[in-house]
Design a protein around this motif. Structure first.
Motif, short mmCIF file in Angstrom:
data_model
loop_
_atom_site.label_atom_id
_atom_site.label_comp_id
_atom_site.label_asym_id
_atom_site.label_seq_id
_atom_site.Cartn_x
_atom_site.Cartn_y
_atom_site.Cartn_z
N ILE A 1 0.91 -1.23 -0.16
CA ILE A 1 0.07 0.04 0.09
C ILE A 1 0.95 1.20 0.03
CG2 ILE A 1 -1.45 1.38 1.26
CD1 ILE A 1 -2.94 -1.45 2.23
N ARG A 2 1.97 1.18 0.60
CA ARG A 2 2.71 2.33 0.78
C ARG A 2 3.43 2.64 -0.60
NH1 ARG A 2 5.17 -0.05 5.86
NH2 ARG A 2 4.27 1.23 7.64
N ASP A 3 3.51 1.63 -1.37
CA ASP A 3 4.20 1.90 -2.76
C ASP A 3 3.37 2.64 -3.71
OD1 ASP A 3 5.63 1.66 -5.16
OD2 ASP A 3 5.91 -0.43 -5.04
N PRO A 4 3.72 4.02 -3.99
CA PRO A 4 3.01 4.74 -4.85
C PRO A 4 2.63 4.35 -6.14
CG PRO A 4 5.01 5.76 -4.56
CD PRO A 4 5.07 4.64 -3.70
N ALA A 5 3.62 3.17 -6.73
CA ALA A 5 3.46 2.79 -7.98
C ALA A 5 2.31 1.80 -7.91
CB ALA A 5 4.60 2.14 -8.38
N ILE A 6 1.87 1.28 -7.15
CA ILE A 6 0.79 0.27 -6.91
C ILE A 6 -0.67 1.07 -6.68
CG2 ILE A 6 -0.22 -1.85 -5.86
CD1 ILE A 6 2.69 -2.55 -5.00
N ARG A 7 -1.58 0.78 -7.65
CA ARG A 7 -2.77 1.53 -7.69
C ARG A 7 -3.86 0.98 -6.83
NH1 ARG A 7 -3.51 5.47 -11.50
NH2 ARG A 7 -5.32 5.86 -10.19
N PHE A 8 -3.73 -0.27 -6.82
CA PHE A 8 -4.99 -0.91 -6.10
C PHE A 8 -4.56 -1.91 -5.54
CE2 PHE A 8 -8.37 -4.13 -5.92
CZ PHE A 8 -9.64 -3.18 -5.72
N VAL A 9 -4.83 -2.42 -4.16
CA VAL A 9 -4.33 -3.52 -3.33
C VAL A 9 -5.92 -4.14 -2.72
CG1 VAL A 9 -3.22 -4.26 -1.30
CG2 VAL A 9 -2.22 -2.31 -2.78
N PRO B 1 -2.61 8.88 -1.41
CA PRO B 1 -3.95 9.60 -1.64
C PRO B 1 -4.80 8.84 -2.91
CG PRO B 1 -2.46 11.27 -1.28
CD PRO B 1 -1.55 9.96 -1.33
N MET B 2 -4.18 8.48 -3.73
CA MET B 2 -4.81 7.81 -4.85
C MET B 2 -5.09 6.48 -5.21
SD MET B 2 -5.96 10.65 -6.31
CE MET B 2 -6.61 9.41 -7.77
N THR B 3 -4.38 5.91 -4.04
CA THR B 3 -4.56 4.27 -3.96
C THR B 3 -5.72 3.91 -3.46
OG1 THR B 3 -1.93 4.26 -3.54
CG2 THR B 3 -3.22 2.20 -2.86
N HIS B 4 -6.21 2.76 -4.13
CA HIS B 4 -7.52 1.98 -3.69
C HIS B 4 -7.16 0.93 -3.07
CE1 HIS B 4 -9.52 4.67 -6.38
NE2 HIS B 4 -9.04 4.07 -7.80
N VAL B 5 -7.83 0.59 -1.62
CA VAL B 5 -7.61 -0.44 -0.94
C VAL B 5 -8.95 -1.36 -0.66
CG1 VAL B 5 -6.61 -1.62 0.97
CG2 VAL B 5 -5.55 0.43 0.03
N CYS B 6 -9.20 -2.46 -1.27
CA CYS B 6 -10.27 -3.42 -0.96
C CYS B 6 -10.03 -4.40 -0.07
CB CYS B 6 -10.86 -3.94 -2.12
SG CYS B 6 -12.41 -4.92 -2.24
N LEU B 7 -10.89 -4.30 1.18
CA LEU B 7 -10.81 -5.25 2.10
C LEU B 7 -12.23 -6.34 2.06
CD1 LEU B 7 -10.11 -2.03 3.40
CD2 LEU B 7 -9.17 -3.82 5.34
N THR B 8 -12.05 -7.66 2.08
CA THR B 8 -13.25 -8.63 1.68
C THR B 8 -13.33 -9.46 2.98
OG1 THR B 8 -12.12 -10.47 0.44
CG2 THR B 8 -12.68 -8.41 -0.83
N GLY B 9 -14.30 -10.22 3.25
CA GLY B 9 -14.81 -10.92 4.09
C GLY B 9 -15.77 -10.76 4.87
#
Length: 206
Positions: free
Chosen positions: A125-133, A162-170
């Motif tokens: 998540i900290r890596d700004p190159a990754i856009r979605f986790v 600020p522009m990273t999306h994070v999806c938490l499932t379960g």
């Protein structure tokens, strides 16, 4: 065409024109962009499947993304095969879990696996190159308090780019997570073949 049919078509066109005008006015006010915190929860099927659907969308847009699986690490799933084999350049896949908690029957091991998964997730998540986790089944780890919900929320609030999306499932997402999230979807169960004695099947469940 009869006059009644013509009248129906005219009324339909007028109705659709009004809906479109209202929709266009609404869309004019929606100009903001931000990285979203997304939660998929509830007892119904489709939580992880929806998350992986968004992963595929990211890949199609050339957006680097990542998956951390908190529970299903031992499963040979279709999504794991596909992403690791064909899209490894755009999507990192980290299977950190050892199976559902009733399979391991070892709380210490479950906590260690969840903590390792969360450490990997933070780095991604900290890596700004990754856009979605995608944090697949993290809600289960949170439900059993293998992870500290306050720590997870503080990290998402303070350290997520600020522009990273994070999806938490379960299922059984914590109320605090639901409150903090930008987008929450609850999957309801209406009918499931498991109740009729049908086992999990390739291509549907995994």
């Amino acid at each position: 065409m009869t006059s009644d049919a013509n009248d129906a078509d005219t009324r339909h066109s007028a109705k659709m024109a009004k809906i479109k005008a209202a929709r266009d006015r609404m869309m004019e006010t929606k100009t903001g962009e931000k990285g979203l915190v997304i939660v998929h929860t509830g007892p119904g099927k489709g939580k992880s499947s929806s998350g992986f659907g968004m992963i595929l969308r990211c890949i199609a847009h050339g957006m680097p993304c990542a998956v951390v699986q908190f529970i299903k690490g031992a499963w040979d799933t279709g999504e794991r095969r596909l992403l690791s084999t064909h899209f490894g350049d755009l999507c990192q896949f980290h299977a950190m879990g050892e199976g559902f908690t009733w399979e391991t029957q070892d709380r210490t091991r479950d906590i260690a696996a969840a903590q390792a998964g969360w450490a990997r997730a933070r780095d991604l998540i900290r890596d700004p190159a990754i856009r979605f986790v995608l944090l697949d089944e993290i809600n289960i780890a949170l439900r059993y308090d293998y992870l500290d919900i306050a720590e997870v929320l503080a990290f998402l609030r303070d350290e997520k780019p600020p522009m990273t999306h994070v999806c938490l499932t379960g299922r059984n997402a914590k109320p605090e997570l639901i409150e903090a999230a930008d987008l929450v979807t609850e999957m309801a169960v209406v009918k499931h073949p498991f109740r009729a004695g049908i086992k999990a099947q390739a291509g549907v469940e995994f």
